[in-house]
Scaffold this active site. Structure first.
Site, PDB file in Angstrom:
ATOM      1  N   GLY A  40       0.691  -1.307  -0.021  1.00 39.65           N
ATOM      2  CA  GLY A  40      -0.022   0.069   0.104  1.00 39.65           C
ATOM      3  C   GLY A  40       0.813   1.261  -0.130  1.00 39.65           C
ATOM      4  O   GLY A  40       2.212   1.122   0.324  1.00 39.65           O
ATOM      5  N   THR A  42       2.606   4.896   1.076  1.00 39.36           N
ATOM      6  CA  THR A  42       2.952   5.432   2.289  1.00 39.36           C
ATOM      7  C   THR A  42       1.874   6.029   2.957  1.00 39.36           C
ATOM      8  O   THR A  42       1.008   6.834   2.286  1.00 39.36           O
ATOM      9  CB  THR A  42       4.196   6.497   1.990  1.00 39.36           C
ATOM     10  OG1 THR A  42       5.252   6.046   1.286  1.00 39.36           O
ATOM     11  CG2 THR A  42       4.648   6.959   3.270  1.00 39.36           C
ATOM     12  N   GLY A  43       1.575   5.790   4.099  1.00 41.35           N
ATOM     13  CA  GLY A  43       0.650   6.443   5.023  1.00 41.35           C
ATOM     14  C   GLY A  43      -0.842   5.774   4.594  1.00 41.35           C
ATOM     15  O   GLY A  43      -1.733   6.186   5.291  1.00 41.35           O
ATOM     16  N   SER A  44      -0.836   4.445   3.915  1.00 46.18           N
ATOM     17  CA  SER A  44      -2.101   3.925   3.726  1.00 46.18           C
ATOM     18  C   SER A  44      -2.353   3.097   4.960  1.00 46.18           C
ATOM     19  O   SER A  44      -3.896   2.614   5.075  1.00 46.18           O
ATOM     20  CB  SER A  44      -1.993   2.764   2.640  1.00 46.18           C
ATOM     21  OG  SER A  44      -0.904   2.065   3.009  1.00 46.18           O
ATOM     22  N   GLY A  45      -1.679   2.996   6.148  1.00 45.07           N
ATOM     23  CA  GLY A  45      -2.154   2.054   7.321  1.00 45.07           C
ATOM     24  C   GLY A  45      -1.563   0.952   7.431  1.00 45.07           C
ATOM     25  O   GLY A  45      -1.765   0.109   8.377  1.00 45.07           O
ATOM     26  N   LYS A  46      -0.478   0.474   6.897  1.00 42.31           N
ATOM     27  CA  LYS A  46       0.163  -0.701   6.904  1.00 42.31           C
ATOM     28  C   LYS A  46       0.914  -1.065   8.141  1.00 42.31           C
ATOM     29  O   LYS A  46       0.669  -1.991   8.658  1.00 42.31           O
ATOM     30  CB  LYS A  46       1.336  -1.025   5.680  1.00 42.31           C
ATOM     31  CG  LYS A  46       0.760  -0.717   4.315  1.00 42.31           C
ATOM     32  CD  LYS A  46       1.970  -1.087   3.119  1.00 42.31           C
ATOM     33  CE  LYS A  46       3.189   0.119   3.561  1.00 42.31           C
ATOM     34  NZ  LYS A  46       3.057   1.308   2.792  1.00 42.31           N
ATOM     35  N   SER A  47       1.564   0.131   8.520  1.00 40.87           N
ATOM     36  CA  SER A  47       2.475   0.039   9.833  1.00 40.87           C
ATOM     37  C   SER A  47       1.320  -0.120  11.098  1.00 40.87           C
ATOM     38  O   SER A  47       1.796  -0.895  11.892  1.00 40.87           O
ATOM     39  CB  SER A  47       3.130   1.293   9.933  1.00 40.87           C
ATOM     40  OG  SER A  47       4.318   1.075   8.901  1.00 40.87           O
ATOM     41  N   GLU A 171       9.442  -3.179   5.876  1.00 36.17           N
ATOM     42  CA  GLU A 171      10.591  -2.906   4.925  1.00 36.17           C
ATOM     43  C   GLU A 171      12.101  -2.970   5.368  1.00 36.17           C
ATOM     44  O   GLU A 171      12.768  -2.162   5.707  1.00 36.17           O
ATOM     45  CB  GLU A 171      10.471  -1.195   4.494  1.00 36.17           C
ATOM     46  CG  GLU A 171       9.406  -0.984   3.852  1.00 36.17           C
ATOM     47  CD  GLU A 171       9.207   0.303   3.304  1.00 36.17           C
ATOM     48  OE1 GLU A 171       9.939   0.660   2.458  1.00 36.17           O
ATOM     49  OE2 GLU A 171       8.173   1.142   3.647  1.00 36.17           O
TER      50      GLU A 171
END
Lengths: 283, 265, 277
Positions: A40, A42-47, A171
């Site tokens: 997704g 950057t900033g999509s909510g993966k982390s 990552e």
């Protein structure tokens, strides 16, 4: 351990004008002993998503099931050790978590926190340093005297030393040179083949194609697709809406198909692409 | 970290945002000073009315100011309790050992409470409507006369603005390192005092290391962009004093005069 | 071709090291070229950047920039001709807002404010970040921060831009935008680009690749001549290009010309074979 998200929503800064939705009603299952990639923008909510698995974040609503352990908004901050012991987490640029004066002590830190004896932890350190591709002589060095790539390996060894069943990677190869990247990715693939569950957050679609068994696509906090990489990369709607980019092989196949070539399904690895081309050229 | 409102800027658009930060900065200190002039119900009520008016002008949600009280809540409670129980009085309502509870104590405790509220509200108002860089600009401008005695005002101001610039970055870094160590089994809220202090070592050392690496990288980047020693630099940020700023000062002076009338002698 | 940088017999050893990081290295860099410098971690690439910009001083050898031999007196002038974009977007953002950061280099030159205002607008327009002028760095993505860094460098009108692994911490979208931008600016602003990188796609944009190992140049040439060595590229800290990997899986059964083929050439060849079936 199977990990299940049931209608998980997470908002940041609840009751404040800066409130924002990190996750929006996510339901999914991460299969035991599989290699799952989460992609997704950057900033999509993966982390945000993966931080719920070891309760670093708790859901605003919904439930996460990790094996038989249940995490909800009510989950107490105490007694999380048994959960966290089984979930290793390699953060982005994990070398920033090193703090001890020797590599050995730093690798021992996790296992000792989770109740291992000094002897057990030392044995784990010895084993792990080799596993990440450094020799035993590094154990006595200060982590701060090492190169960036070596520090990364030590940090990874420190996470693996507690022998977690599930390993979450955010990552893990960012900023490494291609050789280092390849070695680290292979290390995790081998761990999976030996029975670990691997969850990888990545922007590298070739890594997804080459290493993952399953993948999930997140966009604006919502889960927009899950499945086998070869199926997900062939979902036209995702590509059209720019929610996903293609691995190089699939991109190349798509370009080839503008003249003569035809692919029922875009191949996602070089091997698969080569095979298809040979077949179509009548070999 | 998100809950602390004290010292945080909130983007917005109202008269208070557009006032010259130097004026705002000085007037905030001035107000804190005149709060101590108030000594009766009328004068405190007047100051409170003024603060509420200022909050109204700022167009910022009142809830933010209440939240601003939270971190100092215990300090306020402690001080107020102290006044309530230890103010000596000739006609106590209740008396036990060294403790005295009286009407005088109640009034003084009320005043102390008011002082806290007024000072916290007005300083929260300053930081909510003024960016850290504007505050640093104001400090530079106010300290300018010190240049005459060879005090490195511009260098100190640059230092301050860079420090402010890196606070959010270090906050993010701290959160990340804390998460990483929690994932490795550190429990920050567990055990006795010594154990708790010890549990911060795995955060502090990485934080130092990354601060040094930021400082090193930044120094190289600044030098490569031609930063020498701070001399001969021109300035892009300028502060402009407008009529409304002068009017605000006059308004505050008027306020002081009324306050002097209201207080009892 | 006109030389813009000429390095002769440069040697540098770090104070705490026995082996030189840069060892008797000579290199000419030409005006308006895009030069990639590649090599494994620790090969001396980043040391070379710092030497060129005078951030560290060489033990021996000379560096000529734009016709002048660099020494302690003229290094500040030389620096105005060079802009560097470093690796970590967060560690080079000096200003509290985008416009303040772009202003930093101009303030150092003592430029009058009216002129600065114009230069900042021009630079932000070049990198397409004008809409973000008053934003603080915290609200920008990594790629946007690097574009601001480029604007900060462009504002001072340098002739040479050095990219010191400046895309390695960006996501693919941010990386692509930064590289497209640099490509465009090189042509429009007549810049010389020196990029230090591990990214094979980034090297494809350059005219020349120089491979450094143990502080020495071990190979130099056009991208296709360097890529020709295929799998051996990993020794230089580079990945084998996609087209070259694909060619290897095809070679034994599909008839393809010798030597390196880039993606376009490979596609052409495959289409030709397909149509002649």
């Amino acid at each position: 351990m199977e990990i299940t998200f049931e209608h998980v929503t997470h908002s940041y800064n609840v009751n404040s004008p800066t409130a924002s939705l990190g996750l929006d009603d996510v339901s999914m299952t991460i299969k035991d002993k599989k290699f799952t990639a989460i992609v997704g923008q950057t900033g999509s909510g993966k982390s945000t998503l993966v931080r719920h698995i070891n309760a670093l974040l708790k859901p605003t609503s919904g439930t996460i099931l990790v094996g038989d352990r249940k995490i909800t908004s009510e989950t107490n901050n105490k007694n999380l050790k048994s959960l966290r012991k089984n979930i290793g987490m390699v953060f982005q640029f994990p070398e920033s978590q090193l703090f001890e004066d020797t590599v050995q002590k730093d690798i021992m830190f996790g296992p000792m926190n989770f109740g291992a004896s000094a002897r057990e932890a030392k044995a784990a350190a010895k084993k792990m340093i080799k596993l990440v591709g450094l020799d035993e002589s590094y154990l006595e060095k200060s982590p701060f005297d090492l190169s960036g790539g070596q520090m990364r390996r030590v940090a990874i060894a420190g996470v693996l030393a507690s022998d977690p069943e599930t390993i979450i990677l955010d990552e893990p190869t960012a900023g490494l040179d291609p050789v280092g990247r390849f070695e680290i990715m292979n290390l995790f693939k081998n761990l999976q083949l030996k029975g670990k569950t691997i969850i990888l957050i990545t922007h590298n679609m070739d890594d997804v194609a080459n290493f993952a068994d399953e993948m999930a696509v997140i966009h604006s906090g919502k889960l927009v697709a899950t499945g086998l990489p070869k199926d997900v990369f062939n979902q036209q709607d995702l590509l059209k809406e720019d929610l996903l980019s293609l691995p190089k092989s699939a991109e190349f196949a798509r370009e080839l198909s503008s003249q003569g070539f035809h692919f029922d399904k875009l191949p996602i690895t070089i091997t698969a692409l080569g095979k298809e081309i040979k077949q179509q050229l009548g070999d | 970290m998100d809950k602390i409102i004290l010292g945080r800027y909130l983007p917005g658009d109202s008269l208070l945002y557009h006032l010259d930060p130097r004026g705002k900065f000085l007037l905030t200190f001035y107000f804190v000073g005149i709060v101590f002039l108030a000594n009766n119900g009328a004068s405190y009520a007047f100051l409170l009315a003024f603060v509420i008016f200022a909050v109204y002008l700022s167009k910022i949600n009142f809830g933010f100011f209440i939240k601003g009280l939270r971190p100092v809540f215990w300090l306020i409670l402690f001080t107020v309790a102290l006044q309530l129980l230890f103010t000596p009085s000739n006609n106590p309502i209740w008396h036990w050992g060294i403790f005295t509870f009286s009407k005088d104590g109640l009034v003084i405790a009320g005043y102390i409470f008011m002082r806290f509220v007024l000072i916290i509200f007005i300083s929260t108002l300053l930081t909510l409507t003024t960016t850290p860089i504007e505050i640093s600009d104001s400090i530079e401008s106010i300290l300018k006369p010190l240049k005459k005695v060879n005090f490195p005002v511009t260098q100190v101001a640059l230092m301050l603005s860079i420090a402010l610039r890196f606070v959010p970055l270090l906050v993010d870094e701290t959160t990340k390192i804390m998460d990483a160590q929690r994932a490795r089994g550190v429990d920050f809220g567990e055990g006795g005092l010594i154990k708790r202090i010890k549990s911060f070592v795995p955060i502090l050392i990485p934080l130092f290391v990354s601060s040094f690496s930021i400082a090193y990288d930044l120094a190289i980047a600044m030098e490569s962009r031609g930063y020498k020693d701070g001399e001969g630099r021109s300035k892009y940020r300028v502060l402009k004093w407008e009529k409304r700023d002068t009017l605000t000062i006059l308004f505050m002076l008027g306020l002081t005069v009324i306050l002097l009338f209201l207080r009892s002698y | 071709m006109e030389k813009i940088i000429s390095i002769k017999n440069l040697t540098y050893t770090y104070p705490d090291s026995k082996t030189p990081a840069i060892n008797d290295l000579s290199l000419d860099i030409y005006k308006n070229e895009w030069l990639s410098i590649v090599g494994k971690n620790g090969s001396g690439k980043s040391t070379l950047t710092k030497l060129i910009d005078g951030l560290i001083e060489a033990d021996s050898g000379t560096i000529v920039i734009d016709g002048e031999v660099i020494n302690e007196e003229n290094i500040w002038d030389a620096r105005t001709k060079i802009g560097i974009i470093f690796q970590n977007p967060d560690h080079q953002f000096v200003g509290a807002t985008v416009e303040d950061d772009v202003a930093f280099g101009l303030e150092n030159q003592g430029m009058p404010r009216e002129q600065m205002v114009k230069e900042i607008d021009r630079a932000l327009d070049l990198v397409k970040m004008s809409d973000f002028k008053t934003r603080d760095p915290q609200s920008l993505s990594g790629g946007q921060k690097q574009r601001v860094a480029i604007a900060g460098v462009l504002a001072t009108k340098p002739q040479i831009v050095i990219m010191d692994e400046s895309t390695s911490m960006l996501d693919p979208d941010g990386r692509k935008k930064v590289l497209d931008l640099v490509q465009k600016l090189r042509q429009e602003q007549d810049l010389t680009i020196i990029s230090i990188t591990h990214d094979i796609e980034e090297t494809e944009l350059s005219q020349r690749i120089v491979v450094i190992n143990d502080g020495k140049i071990v190979q130099a040439g056009t991208p296709s001549s360097i890529y020709d060595i295929g799998p051996h590229l990993t020794k230089f800290g580079l990945e084998e290009p996609f087209s070259s990997q694909l060619v290897q899986t095809l070679r034994n059964s599909v008839k393809l010309p010798e030597g390196y083929l880039n993606e376009e050439e490979l596609k052409e060849q495959l289409w030709k074979l397909h149509s002649s079936m």
